[in-house]
Motif scaffolding. Sequence first.
Motif, PDB file in Angstrom:
ATOM      1  N   UNK A   1       4.817  -3.934  -9.696  1.00 28.52           N
ATOM      2  CA  UNK A   1       4.045  -4.971  -9.059  1.00 28.52           C
ATOM      3  C   UNK A   1       4.246  -5.155  -7.490  1.00 28.52           C
ATOM      4  N   UNK A   2       5.066  -4.529  -7.005  1.00 24.60           N
ATOM      5  CA  UNK A   2       5.442  -4.674  -5.687  1.00 24.60           C
ATOM      6  C   UNK A   2       4.800  -3.401  -4.800  1.00 24.60           C
ATOM      7  N   UNK A   3       4.666  -3.615  -3.333  1.00 25.55           N
ATOM      8  CA  UNK A   3       4.048  -2.595  -2.719  1.00 25.55           C
ATOM      9  C   UNK A   3       5.047  -1.604  -2.130  1.00 25.55           C
TER      10      UNK A   3
ATOM     11  N   UNK B   1      -1.189  -7.974  -9.104  1.00 27.05           N
ATOM     12  CA  UNK B   1      -2.195  -7.966  -8.121  1.00 27.05           C
ATOM     13  C   UNK B   1      -2.310  -6.556  -7.421  1.00 27.05           C
ATOM     14  N   UNK B   2      -3.222  -5.790  -7.989  1.00 29.21           N
ATOM     15  CA  UNK B   2      -3.384  -4.460  -7.677  1.00 29.21           C
ATOM     16  C   UNK B   2      -3.913  -4.077  -6.271  1.00 29.21           C
ATOM     17  N   UNK B   3      -4.758  -5.109  -5.763  1.00 28.13           N
ATOM     18  CA  UNK B   3      -5.329  -5.263  -4.354  1.00 28.13           C
ATOM     19  C   UNK B   3      -4.339  -5.684  -3.397  1.00 28.13           C
ATOM     20  N   UNK B   4      -3.627  -6.702  -3.790  1.00 31.70           N
ATOM     21  CA  UNK B   4      -2.468  -7.113  -2.952  1.00 31.70           C
ATOM     22  C   UNK B   4      -1.105  -7.327  -3.547  1.00 31.70           C
ATOM     23  N   UNK B   5      -0.427  -6.193  -3.767  1.00 41.14           N
ATOM     24  CA  UNK B   5       1.037  -6.175  -4.617  1.00 41.14           C
ATOM     25  C   UNK B   5       1.971  -7.059  -3.532  1.00 41.14           C
ATOM     26  N   UNK B   6       2.938  -7.493  -4.070  1.00 37.95           N
ATOM     27  CA  UNK B   6       3.987  -8.003  -3.522  1.00 37.95           C
ATOM     28  C   UNK B   6       4.657  -7.510  -2.343  1.00 37.95           C
TER      29      UNK B   6
END
Length: 148
Positions: free
Chosen positions: A65-67, A33-38
């Motif tokens: 995949x994490x922020x 989720x590039x706009x909302x990484x975990x």
Amino acid sequence: LAPYARLIRFVGLVPGDNSVTEQPMDPAALPVHPEHPYDVVLAWGVLDRLTPPERVALVQRLTEITAPGARMYAWVSSGNADRVHAVRSTIVDAGRVEEQPVGSPRPPGAPLLPAQVERVLSPWVVSQAFSLRVGKREYVAGKGPGSG
């Protein structure tokens, strides 16, 4: 995490039952989720069900995949069970998690000792580790600098 309850998105990944299907767990199944990484990863009871190459692949995918600054809560068995199940965990309330076995039990891999867990989780950095009363050791790790 309670203040964020309405914002939580869950993605589950149960390792394949290698004793039956011979199919390895596929970390690529975890969506990006590039706009909302975990921001938080709950890796409860997954690391001790994976082979060493699967562990490396999973940690690499979680890093992707994490922020920045994401946190991981991981537990591994500290017991000496002769069979282990994948576990589906349900957060029941602020102080209680319900666990249900999923799939067929299989022989556990080699036990993961604390120093091994820290190496497995790299580039995540373990900040806390403690033993739980239920035969598990929990690790809290932050996404290390420069780790994507």
